[in-house]
Design an enzyme around this catalytic site. Structure first.
Site, PDB file in Angstrom:
ATOM      1  CD  GLN A 105       1.146   6.860  -7.425  1.00 38.20           C
ATOM      2  OE1 GLN A 105       1.275   6.055  -8.422  1.00 38.20           O
ATOM      3  NE2 GLN A 105       1.939   7.297  -6.801  1.00 38.20           N
TER       4      GLN A 105
ATOM      5  CE  LYS B  18       3.603   6.323 -11.465  1.00 37.70           C
ATOM      6  NZ  LYS B  18       3.339   5.868  -9.961  1.00 37.70           N
TER       7      LYS B  18
ATOM      8  CG  ASP C  41       5.694   0.551  -8.528  1.00 40.21           C
ATOM      9  OD1 ASP C  41       6.191   1.085  -9.546  1.00 40.21           O
ATOM     10  OD2 ASP C  41       4.555   0.854  -8.081  1.00 40.21           O
TER      11      ASP C  41
END
Ligand code: NAP
Length: 281
Positions: A93, A49, A116
């Site tokens: 994460q 990422k 997200d």
């Protein structure tokens, strides 16, 4: 023989486009990723990422906290990032170490920085079909792939195997909002093969090898494989028995090279969009 849905090359096109548009901005979009502990898979995902964010021209900052990080430490970091003018996207994460419950934190991220799309405000907006600030990356990437290959969604039977909050549930809403008839199957579903066989679009997101075999796929169906499984030789594979299912499906995503790269591309797109939104552009 199915047409292979090439998520890798579509993702590269999307990333190039974001890079070009980013170069025209006055200020760089900022993506912050919080990684807690030493989960090897998470470390690889976060590295990737970061690499893609830098490549797109973003500021990318990874915050690494030790496995023993406390709830207070993580809340304080999220609070700082919420108030940081240079940060447009905050990604926590997952999975977190066992002593931390993700839902104690995901709703503390500013919904306008929730890259997200996991904040309850964004999940609710998706449910209501009311423009979430960000849509979860994997489901969004799947819809983009279906669109790219001109696979009709409206009026079609879509079956999703897997009901997680990050894939199955948000994907069901996206497909429903596009007028598919959606069925969500899970580990307690009876007659899964009959249900799957009825699918024009069959998506498997379980992490179980050979969840989807040729005998449960309708001829000509679009088969989307979300699963990521490392086999005994360390090779990546998905939920779908690719070699046999490709003979009957109309379209199929490979693993690797299908949904995975699309997820990363959508993360960059979400960061870019949140930057525009926060800067009134
Ligand atoms: P998860 O939270 O573990 O959910 C798995 C789902 O599969 C659950 O809903 C479970 O049902 C269902 N399931 C498990 N065994 C089943 C069976 N035998 N029959 C029917 N349903 C079954 O997983 P996730 O986070 O959604 O991830 C799923 C897979 O996708 C994993 O391999 C993950 O690594 C991969 N993934 C890939 C990407 C990507 O970018 N390609 C992104 C995210 C995840 P119950 O709810 O009843 O337990």
């Amino acid at each position: 023989m199915a047409e292979i849905m090439d998520g890798k090359s579509l993702s590269l096109k999307i990333l190039d486009d974001i890079k070009e548009k980013t170069a025209l901005l006055k200020k760089r979009p900022g993506l912050s990723v919080i990684l807690i502990g030493n989960n090897p898979a998470s470390s690889i995902y976060v590295k990737n990422k970061e690499k893609q964010a830098l490549n797109a021209g973003f500021n990318s900052i990874v915050y690494k906290l030790p496995e023993t990080a406390s709830k207070g430490e993580l809340l304080s970091l999220i609070n700082n990032l919420n108030n940081d003018e240079d940060i447009d996207g905050i990604l926590l994460q997952l999975p977190l170490p066992k002593h931390l419950n993700p839902y104690d934190f995901l709703d503390k991220i500013d919904p306008k920085k929730d890259v997200d799309g996991f904040h309850p405000v964004n999940a609710g907006k998706l449910l209501l079909n009311e423009n979430p600030y960000a849509v979860p990356c994997t489901p969004k990437g799947i819809i983009r792939l279906l669109d790219e290959y001109k696979i009709q969604i409206e009026g079609k039977n879509a079956v999703i195997i897997g009901r997680s909050n990050i894939v199955g549930k948000p994907l069901s809403m996206l497909l429903l909002n596009k007028n598919a008839t959606v069925t969500i199957a899970h580990s307690k579903t009876k007659n899964l093969s009959e249900i799957a066989k009825n699918a024009d679009i069959l998506i498997s997101a379980t992490g179980c090898a050979d969840m989807v075999t040729k005998d449960i796929v309708k001829e000509g169906a679009a088969v989307i494989d979300v699963g990521i499984i490392r086999d005994e030789n360390g090779k990546l594979r998905g939920d779908v028995d690719f070699n046999n299912v490709k003979d009957i499906a109309g379209f199929i995503t490979p693993v690797p090279g299908g949904v995975g790269p699309m997820t990363i591309a959508m993360l960059m797109e979400n960061t870019y969009k949140l930057h525009l939104l926060r800067n009134g552009l």
